[in-house]
Design an enzyme around this catalytic site. Structure first.
Site, short mmCIF file in Angstrom:
data_model
loop_
_atom_site.label_atom_id
_atom_site.label_comp_id
_atom_site.label_asym_id
_atom_site.label_seq_id
_atom_site.Cartn_x
_atom_site.Cartn_y
_atom_site.Cartn_z
N LYS A 123 -69.15 25.33 -64.66
CA LYS A 123 -69.58 25.69 -66.02
C LYS A 123 -69.15 24.64 -67.04
O LYS A 123 -69.94 24.18 -67.86
CB LYS A 123 -68.98 27.05 -66.43
CG LYS A 123 -69.31 28.19 -65.49
CD LYS A 123 -68.69 29.49 -65.95
CE LYS A 123 -67.16 29.54 -65.95
NZ LYS A 123 -66.54 29.40 -64.63
N ARG A 171 -67.31 37.54 -70.46
CA ARG A 171 -66.76 37.73 -69.12
C ARG A 171 -66.65 39.19 -68.75
O ARG A 171 -66.26 39.52 -67.64
CB ARG A 171 -65.35 37.14 -69.07
CG ARG A 171 -65.24 35.84 -68.32
CD ARG A 171 -63.82 35.38 -68.47
NE ARG A 171 -63.42 34.50 -67.44
CZ ARG A 171 -63.42 33.17 -67.55
NH1 ARG A 171 -63.85 32.59 -68.63
NH2 ARG A 171 -62.99 32.43 -66.55
N ARG A 223 -58.93 19.64 -58.88
CA ARG A 223 -59.20 19.27 -60.28
C ARG A 223 -57.93 18.77 -60.98
O ARG A 223 -56.85 19.29 -60.79
CB ARG A 223 -59.73 20.52 -60.98
CG ARG A 223 -59.86 20.38 -62.47
CD ARG A 223 -60.63 21.48 -63.08
NE ARG A 223 -60.12 22.80 -62.79
CZ ARG A 223 -60.75 23.91 -63.12
NH1 ARG A 223 -61.92 23.85 -63.72
NH2 ARG A 223 -60.23 25.08 -62.84
N ARG A 228 -54.00 22.25 -63.92
CA ARG A 228 -53.85 23.55 -64.56
C ARG A 228 -52.96 24.47 -63.72
O ARG A 228 -53.12 24.54 -62.51
CB ARG A 228 -55.23 24.20 -64.73
CG ARG A 228 -55.94 23.73 -65.97
CD ARG A 228 -57.38 24.15 -66.04
NE ARG A 228 -57.66 25.55 -65.73
CZ ARG A 228 -58.88 26.09 -65.82
NH1 ARG A 228 -59.91 25.35 -66.21
NH2 ARG A 228 -59.08 27.35 -65.53
N ARG A 266 -58.27 34.92 -59.51
CA ARG A 266 -59.36 34.71 -60.49
C ARG A 266 -60.72 35.05 -59.87
O ARG A 266 -61.59 35.60 -60.54
CB ARG A 266 -59.34 33.26 -60.99
CG ARG A 266 -58.18 33.00 -61.97
CD ARG A 266 -57.86 31.53 -62.10
NE ARG A 266 -58.94 30.74 -62.60
CZ ARG A 266 -59.06 29.41 -62.39
NH1 ARG A 266 -58.16 28.76 -61.68
NH2 ARG A 266 -60.07 28.75 -62.87
P1 AP5 Z 1 -65.54 22.94 -63.64
O1 AP5 Z 1 -66.75 22.42 -64.32
O2 AP5 Z 1 -64.22 22.72 -64.29
O3 AP5 Z 1 -65.77 24.48 -63.29
P2 AP5 Z 1 -65.66 25.76 -64.21
O4 AP5 Z 1 -66.72 26.71 -63.76
O5 AP5 Z 1 -65.65 25.38 -65.66
O6 AP5 Z 1 -64.25 26.26 -63.70
P3 AP5 Z 1 -63.02 26.89 -64.47
O7 AP5 Z 1 -61.96 27.01 -63.43
O8 AP5 Z 1 -62.67 26.12 -65.71
O9 AP5 Z 1 -63.59 28.26 -64.83
P4 AP5 Z 1 -62.85 29.52 -65.17
O10 AP5 Z 1 -63.97 30.36 -65.63
O11 AP5 Z 1 -62.00 30.10 -64.11
O12 AP5 Z 1 -61.77 29.01 -66.25
P5 AP5 Z 1 -61.73 29.09 -67.84
O13 AP5 Z 1 -61.12 27.86 -68.31
O14 AP5 Z 1 -63.02 29.53 -68.40
O15 AP5 Z 1 -65.51 22.35 -62.16
C1 AP5 Z 1 -64.41 22.58 -61.30
C2 AP5 Z 1 -64.10 21.32 -60.48
O16 AP5 Z 1 -65.21 21.05 -59.63
C3 AP5 Z 1 -63.90 20.08 -61.35
O17 AP5 Z 1 -62.90 19.29 -60.76
C4 AP5 Z 1 -65.24 19.36 -61.30
O18 AP5 Z 1 -65.10 17.95 -61.42
C5 AP5 Z 1 -65.76 19.76 -59.93
N1 AP5 Z 1 -67.23 19.91 -59.92
C6 AP5 Z 1 -68.01 20.45 -60.88
N2 AP5 Z 1 -69.31 20.43 -60.52
C7 AP5 Z 1 -69.32 19.87 -59.27
C8 AP5 Z 1 -70.36 19.58 -58.34
N3 AP5 Z 1 -71.66 19.84 -58.61
N4 AP5 Z 1 -70.02 19.02 -57.15
C9 AP5 Z 1 -68.72 18.74 -56.86
N5 AP5 Z 1 -67.69 18.98 -57.71
C10 AP5 Z 1 -67.99 19.55 -58.90
O19 AP5 Z 1 -60.72 30.32 -68.04
C11 AP5 Z 1 -59.38 30.22 -67.68
C12 AP5 Z 1 -58.66 31.51 -68.02
O20 AP5 Z 1 -58.75 31.77 -69.44
C13 AP5 Z 1 -59.21 32.79 -67.38
O21 AP5 Z 1 -58.72 32.97 -66.07
C14 AP5 Z 1 -58.72 33.85 -68.38
O22 AP5 Z 1 -57.36 34.10 -68.19
C15 AP5 Z 1 -58.89 33.16 -69.71
N6 AP5 Z 1 -60.22 33.38 -70.29
C16 AP5 Z 1 -61.16 32.43 -70.57
N7 AP5 Z 1 -62.26 32.98 -71.09
C17 AP5 Z 1 -62.02 34.32 -71.16
C18 AP5 Z 1 -62.80 35.44 -71.58
N8 AP5 Z 1 -64.05 35.27 -72.06
N9 AP5 Z 1 -62.26 36.66 -71.49
C19 AP5 Z 1 -61.00 36.84 -71.04
N10 AP5 Z 1 -60.19 35.83 -70.60
C20 AP5 Z 1 -60.73 34.58 -70.66
#
Ligand code: AP5
Length: 221
Positions: free
Chosen positions: A13, A86, A125, A159, A170
């Protein structure tokens, strides 16, 4: 345009939202980034969410709803929401907030990535401490080992919630609480699902096709 990207942790994402911002002028609104920034700054909000995030749980709805509502008012031509909503409560709050302004979600895209890819993606990552640029040990390494491509920084961070056992938590939270958004948006005729495997560029092309964005076209208000 207000587009939402939904997907499990590591589905890509953030990577794709940044490309939509760079290539098409949609402003990326990533609740995870906002919350991590609050933790880095040591604010009361950061103190409140730190332990929840490092354990892989969800931050309370009212906190993230408020964060998003503040940012949706910046007057950008379009937004891509990354990691929000979410939960069904967040989705309903967003719908109501936009309706009051005569706006609505334009499209919701789910990035489908099998669980077997997820752990490998997330645990590989790392990001630059200075500018935040994101990398992956195998799929997106820095051009020069140990040097950030964007700012030349030499310090990188992993992270705390990217350890395998937290990633598993997660994923369970995603299945329990966030996957319910797929039928929610399908019912509204807004949901498209795309294959999130393949190279970053391949996934970006699929996404642009679904959003009907042509190369280098900037979204206008
Ligand atoms: P990346 O693009 O970073 O993936 P992502 O889907 O953004 O993954 P996240 O782990 O950031 O998502 P998340 O939803 O768990 O975390 P968030 O920060 O939102 O890609 C991942 C890796 O793969 C990278 O190294 C990239 O280079 C690689 N990659 C990407 N595309 C690729 C491809 N096509 N091929 C190969 N490699 C690839 O949330 C973190 C925490 O915040 C949550 O757990 C929660 O505690 C809190 N939080 C955030 N939002 C909310 C909400 N709305 N409500 C409640 N709590 C929330």
């Amino acid at each position: 345009m207000i587009a939402i990207l939904i997907g499990a942790p590591g589905a890509g994402k953030g990577t794709q939202a940044k490309l939509l911002e760079t290539n098409y002028g949609l402003q990326q609104l990533a609740t995870g980034d906002m919350l991590r920034e609050a933790i880095r700054s040591g604010s009361p909000l950061g103190e409140r969410v730190k332990s929840i995030m490092s354990a892989g749980g969800l931050v309370p709805d009212e906190i993230v709803i408020q964060l998003i509502e503040q940012r949706l008012s910046t007057g950008a031509a379009g937004y891509v929401l990354d990691g929000f909503p979410r939960t069904p409560a967040q989705a309903e709050a967003l719908e109501q907030f936009l309706a009051k302004r005569g706006e609505a979600v334009s499209a919701v895209i789910a990035l489908d990535v099998p669980e077997s890819y997820i752990v490998e993606r997330v645990t590989g990552r790392f990001s630059c401490t200075s500018c935040g640029a994101g990398y992956h040990r195998v799929h997106r390494p820095t051009a020069i080992d140990g040097v950030c491509d964007q700012c030349g920084g030499k310090d990188f961070v992993v992270r705390p919630d990217d350890q395998q056992e937290v990633v598993e938590k997660r994923l369970a939270v995603y299945a329990d609480q966030t996957a319910a958004l797929l039928p929610f948006y399908k019912q509204r005729g807004l949901l498209s699902r795309i294959d999130g495997t393949g190279t970053v560029e391949t996934v970006a092309s699929r996404l642009a096709a679904v959003l009907k964005l042509t190369n280098q076209e900037k979204v206008s208000a």
